[in-house]
Design an enzyme around this catalytic site. Sequence first.
Site, PDB file in Angstrom:
ATOM      1  N   GLU A 244      58.732  67.119  -9.911  1.00 34.55           N
ATOM      2  CA  GLU A 244      57.105  67.955 -10.008  1.00 34.55           C
ATOM      3  C   GLU A 244      57.468  68.483  -7.957  1.00 34.55           C
ATOM      4  O   GLU A 244      57.581  68.700  -7.647  1.00 34.55           O
ATOM      5  CB  GLU A 244      56.251  66.277 -10.017  1.00 34.55           C
ATOM      6  CG  GLU A 244      56.167  66.665 -10.836  1.00 34.55           C
ATOM      7  CD  GLU A 244      54.605  65.536 -10.701  1.00 34.55           C
ATOM      8  OE1 GLU A 244      55.080  64.224 -11.871  1.00 34.55           O
ATOM      9  OE2 GLU A 244      54.342  65.079  -9.876  1.00 34.55           O
ATOM     10  N   ARG A 270      41.519  91.008  15.462  1.00 33.58           N
ATOM     11  CA  ARG A 270      40.101  90.181  16.080  1.00 33.58           C
ATOM     12  C   ARG A 270      39.907  90.473  17.479  1.00 33.58           C
ATOM     13  O   ARG A 270      41.714  89.556  18.246  1.00 33.58           O
ATOM     14  CB  ARG A 270      40.285  89.031  15.421  1.00 33.58           C
ATOM     15  CG  ARG A 270      38.606  88.168  16.167  1.00 33.58           C
ATOM     16  CD  ARG A 270      37.522  87.960  15.750  1.00 33.58           C
ATOM     17  NE  ARG A 270      36.742  87.389  16.529  1.00 33.58           N
ATOM     18  CZ  ARG A 270      35.470  87.419  16.160  1.00 33.58           C
ATOM     19  NH1 ARG A 270      35.562  87.748  14.862  1.00 33.58           N
ATOM     20  NH2 ARG A 270      35.074  86.049  16.896  1.00 33.58           N
ATOM     21  N   GLN A 281      48.900  83.843  23.899  1.00 36.48           N
ATOM     22  CA  GLN A 281      50.234  82.781  24.458  1.00 36.48           C
ATOM     23  C   GLN A 281      49.483  81.682  23.766  1.00 36.48           C
ATOM     24  O   GLN A 281      50.516  81.391  22.556  1.00 36.48           O
ATOM     25  CB  GLN A 281      50.647  82.485  25.091  1.00 36.48           C
ATOM     26  CG  GLN A 281      51.829  81.480  25.238  1.00 36.48           C
ATOM     27  CD  GLN A 281      52.373  81.216  26.942  1.00 36.48           C
ATOM     28  OE1 GLN A 281      52.217  80.339  27.589  1.00 36.48           O
ATOM     29  NE2 GLN A 281      53.762  82.195  26.774  1.00 36.48           N
TER      30      GLN A 281
END
Length: 381
Positions: A244, A270, A281
């Site tokens: 798991e 965008r 930056q």
Amino acid sequence: MDFGWSQTQRQLFDDILRFARTNLNGDVVARDRNHEFGRKQWERCAEMGLLGLPLPKEFGGLELDHLSVALGLEALGQGCEDTGLVFSIASHLFAAAVPIWKHGSARIKSTILPRMSSGACIGANAVTEAGAGSDPSGMKCRAEKVAQGYVLNGEKSFVTNGPVAGAVVVFAMTNPAFGHLGMSAFVVEAGTKGLTIGSPFEKIGLRTSPTSSIYFEDCLVPEDHLLGEEGQGATILKESMFWERTCEFATWVGSMQRQLDRTVEYARTRKQGRKSIGTHQAVAHELVDMSIRLEAARLLLYRACWLLDQQQPAEKEVCMAKIAISEASIRSSLAAIQIHGANGVVTEYEMERFLRDAVPSTITSGTSEVQRNIISSYLGL
Ligand SMILES: Cc1cc2nc3c(=O)[nH]c(=O)nc-3n(C[C@H](O)[C@H](O)[C@H](O)COP(=O)(O)OP(=O)(O)OC[C@H]3O[C@@H](n4cnc5c(N)ncnc54)[C@H](O)[C@@H]3O)c2cc1C
């Protein structure tokens, strides 16, 4: 040191990624909103062989090792936007199918495992109780030996796939005085008299993976439904936790890759004023940090799986991989929302769902704190 994949492994990744993108994504926003388990998608995953990845071929599985299973589930996590469905598949595989395969009687294996691989029988696992989570040795659920088998009494909480399960691997005390050494594991099939399933919980995330309590009242299970021997429950649990904490968390590595790809694309396209936001930056560095976190978590995962496949000690590395993936997933989900601005909190953009689906990852399969406890013991503390 070999960082390359074989041709077969590459093919596995590509096939599962393509399959997931094409077949599993239709109406995820609606299913998430309605807490709806994708039964149709589950069946498609069965046809693709995903519900038996590590199981031997004689039980309908693909017989893959840890590393290949992790790679396959990474592809599934990357391609499938329904993280709840992917989580349900991983729980079915590692918390139910693996312990049955490794410790079940010949009859149980031959009757249940082929049905698990074919999708007809969904697996679940019941360790946690309302009063016993991180420390299962405090569990109250009892299994008493009788002439016809074992009688189970008690309650379990937070059973992934509980509401849809065909077979539950249940942990109960056969000898409470022995603490975790008095714990045993059983397979209880749906419809067994004395087993009741509670209503599905409403959760912050992984909503399409149904979770519930289950109740046992004088529930008689035949003797050959005991996994391994009496008192072996803790060992069986630990073994399935290795699967798991690695292969299940490979799915979050995959979803983090999709999140990064989408966020980079968003930052490139965008614009504010004349500049795309990715040219700032502050935004670019955040994306770089997301990719470093992802790559570090991925490498820890592959290393833990490689150690398991070499049958070398791997407990520390397994816990490290689990922490790295789950905590990276939450941090990167917050960063991805920030980079998406207001769109980051809108359902259709998937960014808010990444975060909601990441939050349970530091709790399920043992909390981050419990993983750190285990790692600290390897540091000599
Ligand atoms: C989405 C999801 C699916 C799950 N699916 C299953 C399932 O299929 N089957 C199942 O049996 N369980 C399942 N669980 C339950 C899960 O295993 C438990 O939630 C987990 O083990 C923690 O137990 P708890 O919630 O009782 O928290 P607690 O043990 O009460 O812990 C609460 C807090 O205390 C901290 N804490 C506890 N003990 C220590 C310690 N020794 N040292 C430091 N800190 C500690 C924990 O880290 C945590 O922050 C699931 C949980 C989630 C969220």
